[in-house]
Design a protein around this motif. Sequence first.
Motif, PDB file in Angstrom:
ATOM      1  N   PHE A   1       0.875  -1.166   0.085  1.00  0.00           N
ATOM      2  CA  PHE A   1       0.066  -0.076   0.097  1.00  0.00           C
ATOM      3  C   PHE A   1       1.010   1.205   0.004  1.00  0.00           C
ATOM      4  O   PHE A   1       0.564   2.119  -0.536  1.00  0.00           O
ATOM      5  CB  PHE A   1      -0.950   0.082   1.322  1.00  0.00           C
ATOM      6  CG  PHE A   1      -0.307  -0.231   2.495  1.00  0.00           C
ATOM      7  CD1 PHE A   1      -0.006   1.182   3.049  1.00  0.00           C
ATOM      8  CD2 PHE A   1      -0.079  -1.335   3.134  1.00  0.00           C
ATOM      9  CE1 PHE A   1       0.750   0.749   4.680  1.00  0.00           C
ATOM     10  CE2 PHE A   1       0.502  -1.573   4.206  1.00  0.00           C
ATOM     11  CZ  PHE A   1       0.734  -0.360   5.106  1.00  0.00           C
TER      12      PHE A   1
ATOM     13  N   ASP B   1      -8.113   0.656   2.040  1.00  0.00           N
ATOM     14  CA  ASP B   1      -8.411  -0.020   1.080  1.00  0.00           C
ATOM     15  C   ASP B   1      -9.938   0.438   0.491  1.00  0.00           C
ATOM     16  O   ASP B   1     -10.459  -0.059  -0.498  1.00  0.00           O
ATOM     17  CB  ASP B   1      -9.282  -1.554   1.834  1.00  0.00           C
ATOM     18  CG  ASP B   1      -7.935  -2.044   2.274  1.00  0.00           C
ATOM     19  OD1 ASP B   1      -6.735  -2.209   1.673  1.00  0.00           O
ATOM     20  OD2 ASP B   1      -7.861  -2.965   3.660  1.00  0.00           O
ATOM     21  N   GLU B   2     -10.214   1.521   0.756  1.00  0.00           N
ATOM     22  CA  GLU B   2     -11.405   2.364   0.353  1.00  0.00           C
ATOM     23  C   GLU B   2     -11.118   3.629  -0.551  1.00  0.00           C
ATOM     24  O   GLU B   2     -12.267   4.380  -0.896  1.00  0.00           O
ATOM     25  CB  GLU B   2     -12.133   2.832   1.542  1.00  0.00           C
ATOM     26  CG  GLU B   2     -12.440   1.667   2.459  1.00  0.00           C
ATOM     27  CD  GLU B   2     -13.212   2.368   3.779  1.00  0.00           C
ATOM     28  OE1 GLU B   2     -13.669   3.417   3.901  1.00  0.00           O
ATOM     29  OE2 GLU B   2     -13.317   1.673   4.968  1.00  0.00           O
TER      30      GLU B   2
END
Length: 411
Positions: free
Chosen positions: A220, A288-289
């Motif tokens: 990420f 994750d959004e």
Amino acid sequence: MSFIYNIGIHIARFGLKCASLFNEKIKKGVIGRQNTFKVLENRLNANDKTLWFHCASLGEYEQGLPVFKELRKQYKAHKIVLSFFSPSGYEIRKNSPIADVIVYLPLDSNSHAKRFVNTVNPELTIFVKYDIWPNFLNELKRRNLRAILISAAFRENQSYFKFYGAELRRALCSFEHIFTQNEVSKTLLQSINYNEVTVSGDTRFDRVFSQLELDNSLSFIENFKGNKLCLVAGSTWPEDENLLINYINSCDHNNVKFIIAPHNIKTLQINNIQEKLNTKSVLYSKKDETQLNNASVFIIDTIGILSKVYSYADIAYVGGAMGYTGLHNTLEPAVFAIPIIIGPNHEKFPEAKAMIDINGMFSVSNQKDFNTILNELIQNKEKRMSSGKNNGDYIRKNKGAVIQILDYLRI
């Protein structure tokens, strides 16, 4: 002096109980200490061989960890008891695989010391840096049980070296050997006729160097950073965050990304940072959004990943020295050979002075200084790379304390 000290311990116990009514952190320590002997007596029996490691808090745990890991390998048949005094150490590392039993250290009364040592009966005890508790140490010596102090750092103004420090000097003499970080500490110990001393250096260098042997990849962060330069600001406080926010709000984000890992990750503080930023930011908890590469600022609202995050930094800022809370760990980013910026209040941190002296670290006092040095490091690749290399070399040259300690223990 012993009588006065023990009276002080009982007063401290009462004071902590009162303070725990108003402070959640202190409350955790008070409750945790109430359960210590129950935990020990349930987890240990008279036939167990044991080692005892004691750390004041999280920083000392990280400092001692390289030694703890090696002893865990060598003493496979032993149970290891790890104790903390501070909730900030215990609560974060209460499930550490390095130990079989992890507890709060009871307050240093005579009765607690006798019961603790009688229950644990350690073949070897290791204290890290400081947190010298006379009753516990004197009880170990009375029973002829081995104890050493590692990564010790002393200053001339400490009680050990004053006319009123007899009780603490006696406690120091309970250690069969003391490994110090520097020559100054050795000289101070010798001034009070303690001569079982080795200058081994600071085990933190071994600890951070071992980070290079781990897998530090975080997908990420890679998605967020892309091919841009990245400033990672670790363990920041509000005064640090003000500098960062002002800079971010006034700069061009085309070539630079920012990662902020606040010391305080409570929702109110995180929201406050986001509200002050006038550019797109993303939280770790919401990663994750959202489309990470579209954000300019990534805020780490969790703990435990900062060491890996530093591996993605081109420049680091380490918090704590812009105010007076205490400079946080600068060795963690230094091992990745990157330049570091800190605040002005770093007098008690010799590693900071050393890296400033070799032009790997830069101390700033205000927004103007911060903007100037950060812009220079962003724009001048040669300066950025050479400063970072100086820090990486500094870490490599100063590791090796663990080997000296283990060599002694094999004698």
